[in-house]
Design a protein around this motif. Structure first.
Motif, mmCIF file in Angstrom:
data_model
loop_
_atom_site.group_PDB
_atom_site.id
_atom_site.type_symbol
_atom_site.label_atom_id
_atom_site.label_comp_id
_atom_site.label_asym_id
_atom_site.label_seq_id
_atom_site.Cartn_x
_atom_site.Cartn_y
_atom_site.Cartn_z
ATOM 1 N N LEU A 140 51.374 40.449 50.374
ATOM 2 C CA LEU A 140 51.994 39.234 50.194
ATOM 3 C C LEU A 140 53.152 39.166 51.131
ATOM 4 O O LEU A 140 53.439 38.171 51.605
ATOM 5 C CB LEU A 140 52.325 38.967 48.907
ATOM 6 C CG LEU A 140 51.045 38.902 47.932
ATOM 7 C CD1 LEU A 140 51.551 38.596 46.427
ATOM 8 C CD2 LEU A 140 50.254 37.728 48.314
ATOM 9 N N VAL A 236 46.380 38.413 45.289
ATOM 10 C CA VAL A 236 46.790 37.814 44.005
ATOM 11 C C VAL A 236 45.704 37.954 42.970
ATOM 12 O O VAL A 236 46.219 37.842 41.841
ATOM 13 C CB VAL A 236 47.027 36.208 44.599
ATOM 14 C CG1 VAL A 236 48.001 36.234 45.694
ATOM 15 C CG2 VAL A 236 45.512 35.659 45.121
ATOM 16 N N VAL A 243 46.568 31.655 40.913
ATOM 17 C CA VAL A 243 47.434 31.611 41.990
ATOM 18 C C VAL A 243 47.841 30.213 42.065
ATOM 19 O O VAL A 243 46.903 29.360 42.375
ATOM 20 C CB VAL A 243 46.943 32.357 43.235
ATOM 21 C CG1 VAL A 243 45.728 31.693 43.836
ATOM 22 C CG2 VAL A 243 47.914 32.676 44.379
ATOM 23 N N VAL A 314 54.445 31.880 46.585
ATOM 24 C CA VAL A 314 53.202 32.406 45.921
ATOM 25 C C VAL A 314 53.294 32.674 44.539
ATOM 26 O O VAL A 314 54.027 33.801 44.054
ATOM 27 C CB VAL A 314 52.433 33.792 46.852
ATOM 28 C CG1 VAL A 314 51.014 34.048 45.940
ATOM 29 C CG2 VAL A 314 52.489 33.199 48.322
ATOM 30 N N ILE A 316 51.899 33.943 40.998
ATOM 31 C CA ILE A 316 50.778 34.570 40.401
ATOM 32 C C ILE A 316 50.817 34.454 38.886
ATOM 33 O O ILE A 316 52.073 34.922 38.471
ATOM 34 C CB ILE A 316 50.417 35.868 40.902
ATOM 35 C CG1 ILE A 316 50.259 35.986 42.452
ATOM 36 C CG2 ILE A 316 49.253 36.594 40.366
ATOM 37 C CD1 ILE A 316 50.473 37.394 43.038
#
Length: 1994
Positions: A140, A236, A243, A314, A316
């Motif tokens: 990531l 993820v 996600v 992002v 998660i």
């Protein structure tokens, strides 16, 4: 409306193109209402679409609007044609309009075709699985780095760990400020394996979205690392199952959200919907209306969107629990991994170089990777910027390297370029500097085994790399870490190249030690020309390309390629320079001994330490006794060298990189201590003169004497005499040194103040028996008043006094310091008594007697009660109410005044009661002149005697007594009692009687009965006289007695009516036949006048006889007496008496019995037993007796010829008869039995008609022999130190073999020949009552050989022969006799590192190793110093062994990775083996020397306090430090860096970091100064600020002592000392005192905290030990349960013991079961170098195999195998060549195991029948399998065993057909096929089993299973005990922690913290006031300065 033409065109287009539908949102209005319509546009053009929009949405023709995609691309004719089915469009006022509400866009993300093509990449090339979650996080971060690559400012990447449940469910959020993603890019992100290299075409494609390869940059730090379109999605969904992608692209106003959910995928698949389709939410920034409550943390993230140009987040969720736990618990580990992966992105191309003078890179945009972990609402979040991580491996490599070697590698055209760096980590002083992995203390790079590090010369090319400290092993020579586009690829490490490996540089680099090659680390930087796996864990082709022959390596200098020479030569020269320049060593000479250092706290570092007398270092020699000075130690040491110490076993000169020196500090009177410091702490620049000067200077500062002053002017002279009550003091004392200076504390050598001194006053009074301490005070120093003691009053006790003044140490009250007595002062004086003031009446009898004179003594006293003399003449006066008192004289003598001859007269109560009176005594003229005393008055001395009755004449009857009462009176008529008041009554003719009146004064006298002979009844007269013999002055008293006749019975007469003449007279003797009867006895009574008294019942009742109690009163009234029975035995005379009235009148007589006629013959045996063969001792007596056995004396000497004796087995030859006149009896002798059985015999004696039979017992004869009636089976073989289970029973017998019970016989057990020690219950013992002796042999110990146990008896010092038993003693292969310890003795032991591997072998009695012991039974002990005994002391630390590794031997116990103590000194190591509960076997003690570590910091020698200074004239007020010595120290506080020189730069900085602050100046006017740093030490005599120095009042500054050493690779931590600055000295003094108190409290609090911390750590350690022990117990229990052994609950040690005994019994029963054995005796096994006889060396399970193999080698079965030829020759000589032998050192057999002949290259040539196997593989070797394998390889060779003869012949034929030699084949049926193919005949057929000596059979598997269970139960029992022990220890510790004592300590700690807080507040308040004054004074600086100047002039 559409025209008809348009409709026709649309219809035509629809037929050609199919359906195309789009969604259009009308967003022109600024409201949250939204309208979405679906349009079918197949066949339309852009105008058709616009017309439809006007119609459907009612848009006026004049209104302007735009139609745009969700990416804000405005439509035109060309773009409209490219619209895809399912697209979403906006109607907007303009293309930049903000979305009024959120919209939804449908997308599809069907995986790219690359999924199929490259789907196997990960599977084929992925590295090993990693536990850390840093790697999926890195995927990531890769995306974020790529997204922020074009940022011109700071590139921000945030990782937020949201685990706070109050904010919603757990989540991991990755945010960056990169360029963001459009909806199209977001759609592409969702497509698996959509690579960035896939170009988009068409009018909707943005130019900025196309991939452009970045330009080359140093280290390939191009951020081009988001590559394959795989890692992000894998990452993820590795973390969670949902996600959410949130992104705002640069230049666009909308925020796009995409949510992918595992649950949604599963739902669609279940409902058969399109899995790879979803929607994108498009919204305005900050709109979180769509966020659910369980994701409320998103509201904060969305709220932060305002004002951001672009970003991507992002999010998660649905995290796995194990990942949450890992992220929380291993925060430091995974953040360290991330810092390692992106090290060069974070810190630049040169990395995180923390050293001074590191190269700076060109300015680059800063990359901030920040991590936040939020756990609980009340817990502070953990926030970390990866730039702050300073312990990742690249940081450690960079900062521990001394030099670097840079190069480049080109792998050919199009192959890419690699940049490389090699780093050298030198060996410094006592340790390797190669860094270890922080997260793994057991990492292979962690120093474990300091082998071969003590000497650079000790290494060789064959060095075992596993033993090098801190270095990788041979298998781990992959030294290069690899970075791809600047990012670490963790799964790939590249091995050393040919040009930098020692193997290829052997010739050109022979002078370089091999370990230098193992001090290298490296890094390679590559670009994307080299392929990596999709998960970026490993390279796919890097090492292959670099090791290609076409790869060209070139040197890089200053960033450019160099054309100099080849790289191998350049590298070798660089490495040589590194070794010469950076590795440090010292030579130790003059070896003395190996010792143990008990001062080292870590036990394993206490031994061995080698002691040397000198060292050669840096061109100089240091010897024992030489004066030295240390530097960089705390404190700086001045003293003499005692010895040099080096950890390890050495016996001569040796090189080492460091060591220890023991220094005796001087002057001894001050220090009296030795200190051991690293040799590097020796100051090489110090001269003897400078050292001596410092020592002399210290000596002059010591306290020398006390000065005593008397402030009140009443000085007391020595030996003065004072009166009681004199006042002493007050006193003022000063402590002076030799310079005359006053002292209040010991002089300080280093920083801070010295130890405080006090003066202790003690006042002693010297008594006769002991001294008494009257006063003891300790006076502190009172500034200018010195030490003050108040005056002491009321010295009233008489005697000699001593006043002692002692200088003592504050707090400890020690009277000496450093072994030197502190100064004292002594004053002696005497206290005497004062003038007379009162008196005391001395002790006198409180009871007085009437008329008896007495004295009254008076004691004259002074005012304090002391006895004194009377100076004036006084007349005493006496008074007493009720008594007449008078005295004679009075006198005075000394302190006593006596009133003499005092008399008292008066009437008292009686003789035993006294009356109390108050007697007053007065002495006129005294202050207290009158005193009284209680007296009691008793009667006086006797004066007269009074007798009652008072009549002078008294009548008394003859025979009666007379009673008189007497009294003794004093002169006043009182009855008196006095000693010896005896009153005597004398009556003529009678004995006098007395009475004692001493106690009562009165008594009673009773005369004896008056018995006179009355003639004719006439009365008689007597005189009674009373006298007191003791009192002659008392007149006697006379009384007259008249005696009258009596009528009582006075005469008795006895007679018999049968014989008128028989009258029994008194005392007469009468003969009568024994047993006869005397009857018809009568009696008569007469009175004094001779008249017969008439018998009445009353008189008869008083008649008594002594021969019977059965008397009839009627007979007695008639005068008849009872009949009298005469005794039956002759000679038994009996006394008889008849009495009247208690024998007052009686007649007595004696009857003598005489014998009757003979009745029988009496035989008297002298004894009832006789031994067989012996004559009965003594004489047998024969007599004729009557019926009552009375001797009749009728037997005569002539009767002897007529006496006969008969008996069975009687030997009559010795019988004789003799006459004995004295007894008139016949004597028989010579009775003897010569035959017959034992037991009773009957003897028959006869004479005339008389016959008598007697029984006599015949017993065994004299002991003559010993017989063995019970013994073990033969042949008897016993293992050494083992016993014989069956006892030996020896029977004592006579010469006829009868058991003899003669317990006088002692049986001994002896051995022959000598040398065998027998352990029995008793060596010598008498036989028991059965004549048996039992001998239980508990143990036999001695050399192997043949012996005899001999049993011999002794009786009266005469030997009795006995049997002997032959036995053979064999060495016990299971008996441990010693511990053999192996380790690398050349290793030096460096403080804090790891010990080498100690291999401990348990050696058996036969010399072989024993491996059956539990590893828990083997321990390693280490302690400091040398032990005086053979066992470890109690302080020793116990360590346990480790499991062996693959490469280590299994026949010994290994102690690996044990920590060496941190303190450098001698230690001792010893190993032990616990054989059982009682026996422990110890190894020899090993002494080691631990040496110091490398220097790391600069610090003061002694503890410093916070200085407080002002700018006054007084230098003391301006002094910052005085006599402070700084020295270089190692990590453990040991002196280090003695070979380092340079300077110490002293500067002043602000404590709060302000730069514009006014700073004080040093005394010379500068803000910095430098002092020399010589041999690691720098001494500062005085450091002060300048007078009138600038500076802010009440400010805190910091003195910085920065060391700068000549070796630039060494970085040392500076020493910082804060100080306070004030403008006035008064405030300075106050602040100084407050600061001192603060320092003292801080120090005390630190000690308390340290103690509490220690308790806490100990509790954790005990808890860990308890948990470990519990786990171990559970593991054993589970293992027992798996073996079907049930352990009940609760656990009972008794039950475990019962189980062990039961299973032991079962095992012993199995062991006793008969099984096949090789029956030939081995007479040689156990001898030195003798393996044993062939038949005993192996066991065979199968009977058939044992039969045929034993037959095949029957000629070799009795061959004795030896290990050496010498041993074989010795046996040959001893047996004169009769014994065949074979020596293994003369045997050569091929190594390894070859396959059977039918197997070639691992594959069978044919399928054999009959189960062929090598015969030797069926042999089981109980001992020494390696040697036995050689034996049977030589004897059996390749002989094969097969089932039957047909199989054997077929096998041989098939083998030969394959042209392979076939060996001899044996069959289980007893046939043999020779190697030449011959079979059949008797010579090839085995005989019957019973005719052969066959191999023995092994014990069954059940036996071994039982032994394993027994061992497991024993270990389980030990584990239970260990768990209980640890549980008790932990509970005891918990009780101690919660004890009142600990609670009091915690309370004391709180009090001290409170005091510290108050002092800090006071300091802060004073500082604030000072700042305020400063602000006021700041307006008039000139006047202030002039004022101070004027004060100075005055």
């Amino acid at each position: 409306m559409l025209t008809s033409a348009s409709q026709r065109r649309s219809a035509a287009a629809s037929l050609q193109q199919g359906e195309k539908k789009i969604h259009v949102y009308d967003l022109r209005l600024e409201t949250e209402a939204k309208t979405c319509k679906l349009f079918e546009i197949a066949g339309w053009d852009f105008n058709d679409f616009l017309q439809a929009l006007h119609k459907v949405f009612g848009i006026p023709s004049f209104e302007t609007f735009v139609v745009a995609t969700t990416d804000r691309i405005v439509l035109d004719f060309d773009r409209f044609k490219e619209l895809q089915d399912g697209s979403t469009l906006y109607l907007l006022q303009d293309e930049h309009q903000v979305l009024p509400t959120a919209t939804v866009e449908n997308i599809s993300f069907t995986p790219h075709y690359d999924t199929l093509i490259k789907g196997g990449t990960y599977e084929y090339y992925a590295s090993e699985n990693k536990e850390s979650l840093a790697y999926p996080l890195a995927e990531l971060i890769d995306n974020s780095l790529s997204a922020t690559a074009k940022n011109t400012g700071t590139r921000i990447i945030e990782i937020r760990m949201q685990f706070d449940e109050s904010l919603g469910k757990p989540a991991v959020i990755v945010l960056d400020n990169g360029r963001g993603m459009t909806t199209k890019q977001l759609n592409k992100w969702a497509v698996y394996r959509h690579s960035k290299f896939t170009k988009e075409t068409g009018s909707f494609a943005r130019r900025e979205e196309d991939y452009v390869r970045p330009d080359p940059v140093p280290r390939s730090l191009n951020s081009d690392i988001s590559y394959f379109g795989v890692g992000g999605k894998q990452a993820v969904f590795h973390f969670g199952n949902v996600v959410r992608m949130i992104s705002k692209p640069v230049g666009l106003p909308d925020v796009h959200e995409l949510v992918l959910s595992e649950e949604e995928f599963e739902r669609k698949e279940k409902n058969k919907e399109d899995i790879y389709s979803t929607t994108i939410l498009n919204r305005k920034p900050g709109d979180f209306s769509h966020v659910s409550e369980d994701e409320r943390f998103l509201r904060t993230i969305i709220d932060e969107e305002h004002g951001k140009e672009s970003f991507t987040a992002v999010v998660i969720t649905g995290l796995k629990e194990k990942h949450i736990s890992f992220l929380k618990q291993n925060f430091d580990a995974w953040t360290r991994h991330l810092a390692h992966i992106y090290h060069y992105y974070i810190h630049g191309v040169n990395g995180n170089d923390l050293k001074q003078g590191s190269k700076k890179t060109a300015p680059q945009p800063t990359i901030d990777i920040q991590i936040t972990l939020r756990e609980k609402p009340n817990k502070c979040p953990r926030v970390l910027n990866l730039r702050e991580v300073d312990d990742d491996m690249q940081t450690l490599y960079i900062n521990s390297a001394a030099d670097t070697f840079e190069f480049k590698a080109s792998s050919g055209p199009g192959g890419g370029t690699v940049e490389g760096v090699l780093r050298y980590h030198p060996f410094l002083y006592d340790r390797e500097t190669y860094p270890k992995y922080p997260e793994d203390p057991e990492d292979p790079k962690d120093p474990k085994d300091p082998k071969d590090t003590c000497s650079a010369n000790a290494s060789s090319e064959n060095d075992n790399l596993e033993n090098e400290p801190g270095l990788v092993t041979q298998e781990e020579r992959k030294i290069f870490e690899c970075f791809w586009n600047g990012r670490l690829i963790p799964g790939t490490k590249v091995a050393e190249f040919d040009w930098c490996s020692r193997k290829n540089n052997g010739r050109t680099a022979a002078d370089i030690p091999p370990e230098c090659y193992r001090r290298l680390s490296g890094v390679l930087f590559t670009d994307d020309n080299f392929q990596v796996t999709t998960n970026k864990m490993t390279f796919m082709d890097l090492e292959l390309k670099l090791k290609n022959n076409q790869t060209i390596f070139s040197l890089v200098l200053n960033g450019q390629k160099s054309s100099r020479g080849n790289i191998q030569k350049e590298f070798t020269q660089w490495l040589r320079n590194c070794n010469e320049k950076f590795d440090k060593q010292i030579k130790f000479v003059g070896f003395k001994e190996i010792k143990t250092r008990t001062d080292v706290s870590i036990k394993k570092m206490q031994h061995p330490w080698a002691v040397f007398s000198a060292i050669e270092w840096g061109g100089r020699t240091y010897k024992t006794g030489q004066l030295v000075k240390t530097h960089n130690t705390n404190p700086i040491l001045y003293g003499k060298v005692v010895q040099f110490l080096l950890h390890g076993n050495f016996d001569g000169d040796v090189y080492a990189t460091g060591g220890k020196v023991e220094v005796s500090r001087e002057p001894k009177a001050l220090w009296d201590m030795n200190k051991i410091v690293p040799i590097s702490k020796i100051d090489k620049t110090a001269t003897d003169e400078a050292i001596k000067k410092n020592i002399d200077s210290d000596s002059e500062k010591l306290p020398d004497k006390l000065n005593v002053e008397w402030p009140n002017g009443n000085p007391l002279q020595n030996n003065a005499i004072l009166s009681a009550g004199t006042t002493l003091g007050p006193l003022k004392i000063d402590i002076l040194n030799k310079r005359g200076e006053k002292l209040s504390r010991m002089s300080s050598v280093g920083q801070g103040k010295g130890t405080k001194l006090c003066v202790k006053l003690t006042l002693l009074h010297h008594g006769q028996k002991s001294d008494k301490e009257l006063a003891a005070y300790v006076a502190p120093h009172l500034g200018n008043n010195g030490f003050w003691f108040k005056k002491m009053e009321n010295l009233t006790e008489l005697g000699k006094y001593t006043l002692n003044l002692n200088t003592v140490v504050h707090e400890t009250n020690a009277v000496s310091f450093g072994g030197r007595a502190l100064p004292t002062f002594t004053l002696k004086f005497t206290i005497k008594e004062g003038d007379a003031a009162s008196f005391d009446i001395s002790a006198m009898s409180p009871t007085l007697r009437v008329g008896v004179p007495f004295d009254i003594p008076l004691q004259i006293k002074d005012g304090y009660g002391h006895s004194t003399t009377l100076t004036s003449k006084l007349t005493p006066e006496l008074k007493c109410c009720g008594l007449d008192l008078s005295y004679g004289t009075f006198s005075s003598s000394g302190t006593t005044f006596t009133i003499k001859n005092v008399k008292a007269r008066g009437k008292v109560l009686n003789y035993q009661q006294s009356k109390s009176y108050d007697l007053e005594v007065t002495l006129p003229g005294l202050k207290q002149h009158t005193k009284s005393i209680k007296i009691s008055l008793l009667p006086g001395i006797p004066n007269s005697l009074h007798v009652k009755p008072e009549e002078t004449s008294i009548d008394v009857e003859n025979g009666d007594q007379v009673t008189f009462h007497v009294e003794v009176h004093d002169e006043a008529g009182n009855i008196t009692a006095n000693p010896k008041q005896i009153v005597r009554c004398e009556v003529k003719g009678f004995s006098p009687v007395v009475t004692d009146c001493s106690s009562t004064g009165a008594g009673q006298l009773v005369t004896k009965p008056i018995n006179l002979k009355i003639m004719k009844g006439e009365q008689q007269e007597l005189k009674a006289q009373f006298v007191m013999p003791s009192y002659k002055n008392i007149p006697l008293v006379m009384k007259e007695l008249r005696v009258l006749p009596s009528t009582r019975v006075s005469v008795m007469e006895l007679y018999s009516q049968d014989n008128e003449n028989l009258v029994l007279r008194n005392s007469e003797k009468i003969e009568w036949i024994a047993g006869g009867l005397l009857d018809n006895l009568f009696y008569k009574l007469y009175d004094e006048a001779g008249r017969e008294v008439l018998l009445t019942a009353e008189i008869a009742s008083m008649i008594k006889v002594n021969w019977t109690g059965d008397v009839f009163l009627e007979d007695l009234v008639q005068g008849k007496l009872p009949d009298l029975q005469v005794p039956k035995r002759v000679g038994e005379q009996r006394f008889y008496q008849v009495s009247y009235q208690d024998q007052s009148v009686s007649v007595s007589f004696t009857i003598v019995p005489r014998p009757d006629e003979p009745e029988r013959l009496k035989v008297a045996l002298p004894q009832t037993t006789v031994k067989l063969g012996e004559i009965l001792s003594g004489n047998i007596s024969l007599e004729l007796v009557d019926q009552f056995d009375n001797l009749t004396k009728t037997l005569t000497p002539t009767c002897l010829n007529h006496i006969k004796v008969e008996a069975e087995g009687l030997d009559k030859s010795a019988i004789t008869f003799k006459w004995q006149d004295s007894s008139c009896a016949a004597m028989v002798t010579g009775i003897r039995f010569q035959s017959g059985s034992l037991g009773p015999r009957e003897l028959s004696f006869s004479y005339s008609d008389f016959v008598e039979h007697v029984s006599i017992k015949v017993t065994a004869g004299l002991p003559a022999q010993l017989k063995l009636i019970s013994e073990p089976e033969q042949p008897l073989q016993v293992l050494n130190d083992h016993g014989i289970s069956k006892p030996f029973v020896v029977q004592l017998c006579d010469e006829w073999g009868n058991p003899s019970p003669d317990q006088r016989v002692v049986v001994d057990i002896k051995t022959s020949p000598p040398g065998l020690t027998v352990k029995t219950n008793v060596i010598s013992q008498p036989v028991n009552a059965e004549g048996k002796a039992f001998f239980i042999v508990n143990g036999l110990s001695g050399p192997k050989g043949y012996y005899q146990l001999q049993f011999k008896g002794s009786f009266n010092k005469k030997p009795i022969p006995g049997p002997s038993v032959s036995l053979t003693v064999l060495p016990d292969p299971k008996k441990p006799v010693s511990l053999s310890v192996e380790y690398d003795t050349s290793v030096k032991f460096f403080a804090g590192s790891k010990f080498p591997v100690f291999s401990v072998t348990v050696v058996s009695d036969e010399g072989s190793p024993i491996t059956t012991f539990n590893p828990a039974a083997v321990s390693m002990f280490i302690w400091d110093g040398v032990s005086s005994g053979k066992k470890p002391p109690e302080r020793a630390i116990e360590l346990k062994c480790n499991k062996p590794t693959k490469n280590e031997k299994n026949d010994c116990f290994h102690f690996r990775d044990k920590d060496i103590p941190e303190e450098a000194r001698r230690h001792t190591i010893q190993f032990s083996l616990r054989i059982d509960k009682k026996d422990v076997l110890y190894s020899n003690q090993i002494r080691i020397d631990v040496v110091a570590n490398q220097p790391v910091k600069l610090g003061p020698v002694s503890q410093t306090t916070t200085p407080v200074v002002s700018y006054s004239e007084d230098i003391a007020s301006r002094t910052l430090v005085e006599n402070m010595t700084l020295r270089i120290m190692d990590l453990y506080g040991n002196p280090a860096g003695q070979d380092l020189g340079g300077k110490v730069i002293i500067t002043i900085k602000s404590s709060d970091g302000e730069r514009n602050k006014s700073f004080p100046l040093f005394e010379r006017g500068g803000r910095s100064l430098a002092i020399n740093l010589v041999e690691g030490k720098a001494h500062i005599p005085r450091l002060a600020i300048r007078e009138n120095s600038p500076g802010d009042n009440s400010s805190t500054y910091i003195l910085v002592f920065k060391p700068e050493v000549s070796v630039h690779l060494i970085t040392l931590t500076a020493f910082e000392l804060p100080f306070l600055f004030y403008n006035d000295s008064q405030n300075q003094q106050k602040m100084s005192e407050l600061t001192r108190k603060k320092d003292e409290l801080s120090s005390a609090i630190e000690k308390y905290n340290e103690a509490l911390r220690t308790y806490k750590e100990l509790l954790e350690l005990l808890t860990e030990s308890y948990l470990t022990a519990s786990k171990k117990e559970a593991d054993f229990k589970n293992e027992l349960r798996q073996r079907k052994v049930t352990i009940p609950h609760p656990i009972s040690a008794q039950h475990i013991d019962t189980l062990i005994k039961k299973k032991t019994t079962e095992a012993e029963a199995i062991q006793k079961v008969s099984r096949r054995v090789f029956s030939v005796r081995d007479n040689f096994r156990g001898q030195a170098d003798v393996l044993g006889m062939v038949g005993h060396l192996a066991l065979v399970q199968d009977d058939a195999a044992a039969w045929v193999i034993s037959w095949h080698i029957r000629g070799d079965m009795d061959c004795v195998i030896t290990k050496t030829t010498e041993a074989a020759q010795q046996i040959y000589r001893d047996t004169q060549g009769r014994q065949q032998v074979m020596a293994l050192d003369s045997v050569l057999v091929p190594p390894g195991k070859r396959p059977l002949p039918h197997i070639r290259n691992g594959y069978p040539l044919f399928e054999p029948h009959g189960n062929p196997v090598y015969a030797r593989e069926l042999l089981i070797y109980p001992c020494d399998p390696e040697s036995c394998d050689i034996v049977f390889k030589n004897i059996l060779g390749d002989t094969i065993l097969i089932d039957d003869l047909d199989s054997a012949n077929n096998y041989r034929r098939a083998v030969v057909q394959n042209r392979i030699q076939c060996p001899t084949i044996l069959t289980r049926q007893g046939d043999r096929v020779s190697s030449r193919g011959k079979f059949g005949g008797a010579q090839n057929r085995a005989p019957a089993m019973t005719t052969l000596h066959m191999f023995g059979a092994p014990l069954p598997q059940q036996y071994h299973s039982l032994k394993e269970q027994i061992d497991l139960l024993s270990r389980y029992c030990s584990a239970v005990s260990k768990r209980e022990e640890t549980e008790r220890a932990r509970d005891d510790h918990v009780k101690k922690i919660t004890s009142p004592d600990m609670q009091q300590k915690e309370k004391d700690l709180d009090d001290k913290k409170r005091q510290l807080t108050e002092i800090e507040k006071e300091l802060a308040s004073a500082s604030a006031k000072g700042m305020k004054r400063q602000a006021v004074d700041g307006g008039q600086p000139s006047s202030s300065i002039s004022k101070r100047a004027r004060q100075s002039s005055t």
